[in-house]
Scaffold this motif. Sequence first.
Motif: not given
Length: 495
Positions: A58-76
Amino acid sequence: MSPSHTRRHFAKLAAQAALGISALLIENPAQARPTKSKRLPSSKASPGFPKGFLWGTATSAYQIEGAVKEDGRGQSIWDTYAHTPGKIKDNSNADRANDHYHRYKEDVQLMKALGVKSYRFSIAWPRVFPQGTGTPNPKGLDFYDRLLDELLANSIEPFATLYHWDLPQELQDRHGGWESRDTPKAFADYAGYVAQRLTDRVKHIFTINECSAFVELGYGNNSIELAPGLKLSQRRLNQVRHHAVLGHGLAVQAIRASGRAGTKVGPAENITTCVPAIETPENIRAAEIATRELNGGYLTVMLEGKYTDAFLAYAGADAPKYTAEDLKVISAPVDFVGINVYSPQHYVVSADDTHGFALVPFPPSYPLMNSNWLKVGPEALYWAPRNLAKIWNVKEIYITENGASIADVPDAKGIVYDLDRIMYLRNYLTHLLRATSEGVPVRGYFLWSLMDNFEWSDGLANRFGLHWVDYDTQRRTPKLSASFYREVIARNSVV
Ligand code: NOJ
């Protein structure tokens, strides 16, 4: 011991010393390959897990993905929180994390090498609805489309979690996040949209990961803190609790309405695990009563459609405001229940008072792993699913997380010999095997985590992975525990 035996023993030790101790260590955990040797105990000699048991990570998005400003992602709320000075122990953040957004193919290969049959990951709500509601980001699900195709091409079954704590910041700013009923409603819209788009390939969906953790630690007055890091009054906190479980129920309904036929849905909750301190019939009964009461604001209301009398009495004038319709929604029938199990939260004995149970205090020297909350108690992995099945007659259970934090230190060659993680896993899995052998319907197990990752307020320094991650180079290296887990999976048994 005979003198000649003693002499032989010393001769052997002397020879080993002459070799130098390092020559006695294995060179690389990969040497510990699953073996097909006939000399190993057969499945008859060593009883295994049920056929088709779903081993996963198991994993989760914020813990591994990075790319926080890519492809239109909003802020969390986690972007905001992690960038607030003093909030993260090692001052790190997850802007880059494991760069999984770009390295997912490599990460799927790590899974394949372990031999896992399934993978639990989460979808980042702010990638899909950057403002939390409104028009979906056209690129929001593209990454998950690619990930799903890659998983399926490698015969790994995807299990998706919709909310693993990365609330769109806009919802926090607009109306206080989960303090408002608008957030569960927005969550249901997002859940319906994802179900419509992805259930051609995802057949199992978890609504919310650990309502109790993100509510209690994010909105309550606790020493461990999660985003948004508010310390609300009991009255407001009770309302947040209610909105979280309402969000779960609304999402179940939305997924049923928009997902393909055959889509299965359930929660992934960190059940408060109550273990009988000593296994007597009275204490076992007391642990069942305690499990029901101490999960009152979460699993109990989800599975029973009512708050227990003790829960309401304890809340008193601060009890949440809700309608009878809310309770129906919260307890919308689920197909399975996922539970995250790390520790026994309580050891319980029976008591002749109105509660019927008493909690045994933990002694100061009780063993911990590398997180101050992670008490070692392998029997939790028996009692948590066993009580879940017994109390609520749940027919399909997944262990959605279990694992250990360790202060891993790679050797000069970069290898981590994490015998402590193996010790933890072996003992916990032994108790899980007891559960399945007795017929407790646990269908799968997702080890937390595939690789080291951003451990929330502990930052990048506290590691849970089967793979060591070098955050400078993004190199992933299997630890010894990866070989252990591969062997468990290959033999479908505790090794
Ligand atoms: C529970 C959470 O779901 C996960 O995000 C976290 O990293 C692990 N526990 C370990 O703390």
